[in-house]
Design a protein around this motif. Sequence first.
Motif, PDB file in Angstrom:
ATOM      1  N   THR A   1       0.780  -1.101   0.024  1.00 31.73           N
ATOM      2  CA  THR A   1      -0.133   0.099  -0.149  1.00 31.73           C
ATOM      3  C   THR A   1       0.951   1.353   0.016  1.00 31.73           C
ATOM      4  O   THR A   1       0.536   2.301  -0.893  1.00 31.73           O
ATOM      5  CB  THR A   1      -0.931  -0.017   1.089  1.00 31.73           C
TER       6      THR A   1
ATOM      7  N   GLU B   1       2.629   6.824  -1.738  1.00 31.66           N
ATOM      8  CA  GLU B   1       1.872   5.459  -2.029  1.00 31.66           C
ATOM      9  C   GLU B   1       2.609   4.917  -2.906  1.00 31.66           C
ATOM     10  O   GLU B   1       3.225   5.377  -3.974  1.00 31.66           O
ATOM     11  CB  GLU B   1       0.398   6.080  -2.959  1.00 31.66           C
ATOM     12  N   THR B   2       2.414   3.312  -2.580  1.00 30.44           N
ATOM     13  CA  THR B   2       3.045   2.429  -3.653  1.00 30.44           C
ATOM     14  C   THR B   2       2.358   2.515  -4.984  1.00 30.44           C
ATOM     15  O   THR B   2       1.280   2.108  -4.922  1.00 30.44           O
ATOM     16  CB  THR B   2       3.102   0.977  -3.109  1.00 30.44           C
ATOM     17  N   HIS B   3       3.115   2.602  -5.957  1.00 30.14           N
ATOM     18  CA  HIS B   3       2.624   2.724  -7.235  1.00 30.14           C
ATOM     19  C   HIS B   3       3.451   1.765  -8.221  1.00 30.14           C
ATOM     20  O   HIS B   3       4.496   2.485  -8.873  1.00 30.14           O
ATOM     21  CB  HIS B   3       2.362   4.069  -7.825  1.00 30.14           C
TER      22      HIS B   3
ATOM     23  N   HIS C   1       3.641   1.192 -11.316  1.00 36.60           N
ATOM     24  CA  HIS C   1       3.673   1.643 -12.663  1.00 36.60           C
ATOM     25  C   HIS C   1       4.523   2.754 -12.802  1.00 36.60           C
ATOM     26  O   HIS C   1       4.737   3.582 -13.883  1.00 36.60           O
ATOM     27  CB  HIS C   1       2.509   1.521 -13.304  1.00 36.60           C
ATOM     28  N   ARG C   2       5.091   3.486 -11.584  1.00 40.48           N
ATOM     29  CA  ARG C   2       5.767   4.667 -11.468  1.00 40.48           C
ATOM     30  C   ARG C   2       7.258   4.513 -12.384  1.00 40.48           C
ATOM     31  O   ARG C   2       7.793   3.241 -12.053  1.00 40.48           O
ATOM     32  CB  ARG C   2       6.064   5.124 -10.272  1.00 40.48           C
TER      33      ARG C   2
END
Length: 254
Positions: free
Chosen positions: A10, A29-31, A33-34
């Motif tokens: 998360t 925030e963990t993303h 696709h960054r």
Amino acid sequence: MLLAVDVGNTNTVIGAYEGRRLVEHFRLETHPHRTSDEWGLLCHQALRHHGVDPARIEAVAVSSVVPPMQHALERMSARYFGCKPLFIGPGVKTGMPILYDNPREVGADRIVNAVAAYERWPGALIVVDFGTATTFDVVTAKGEYLGGAITPGISISVEALSRNASKLPRVDLDRPDRAIGRNTVSSMQSGIVFGYGALVDGLCARLARELGGPRPTVVATGGLAPLLAGVSDAIDEVDEFLTLDGLRIIFDRN
């Protein structure tokens, strides 16, 4: 300086260490696709905002439970901090024997937490991490990682409850005044907060019986650790940044 990066499902918690001292920390925030550039720019901006010159970062250590992010973080470290990151995983010297059936199955965050807790509180331990999942990790008095338990995290349980029960709203995770709720919101808060506190107490008691010997020290970490420590009889210590400190310790050992 060391940049310690704890990638959860998360949130990603990042801390800047000068020696043993945590100078600053921030949460993103963990993303998955960054891009590497997005991660690099976000880290540079956050460091500057907290008064830390990004040019002082000389090393990066990463604990990640999101494998797709590894490539982006590797490129970020190389391009924005001029170093190759240390990822916690097989082949990394932790200083703690792993007695799991298959050590490769153990999440990096669980090992890092165990290492940090044993460094600070030598002896038998149960480490409870309140994240996307709530994990319980058992360390023997000799400093061996024995195993543990995994339960659904508090936040995803609340989301599932409100999503699948049409008349139940999403509620804030606040401690209610009493266990007997007199309305829907306080009833849900009672079940969630006191219920998870009882889960922690019951599971820690069972783990301690199986471990044997003197009662282990129970250490809680994660963003919701302070809330649950207030309703759990089992929790002895709270350290919200245990994982970051474990990253620092393991980096030093390597």
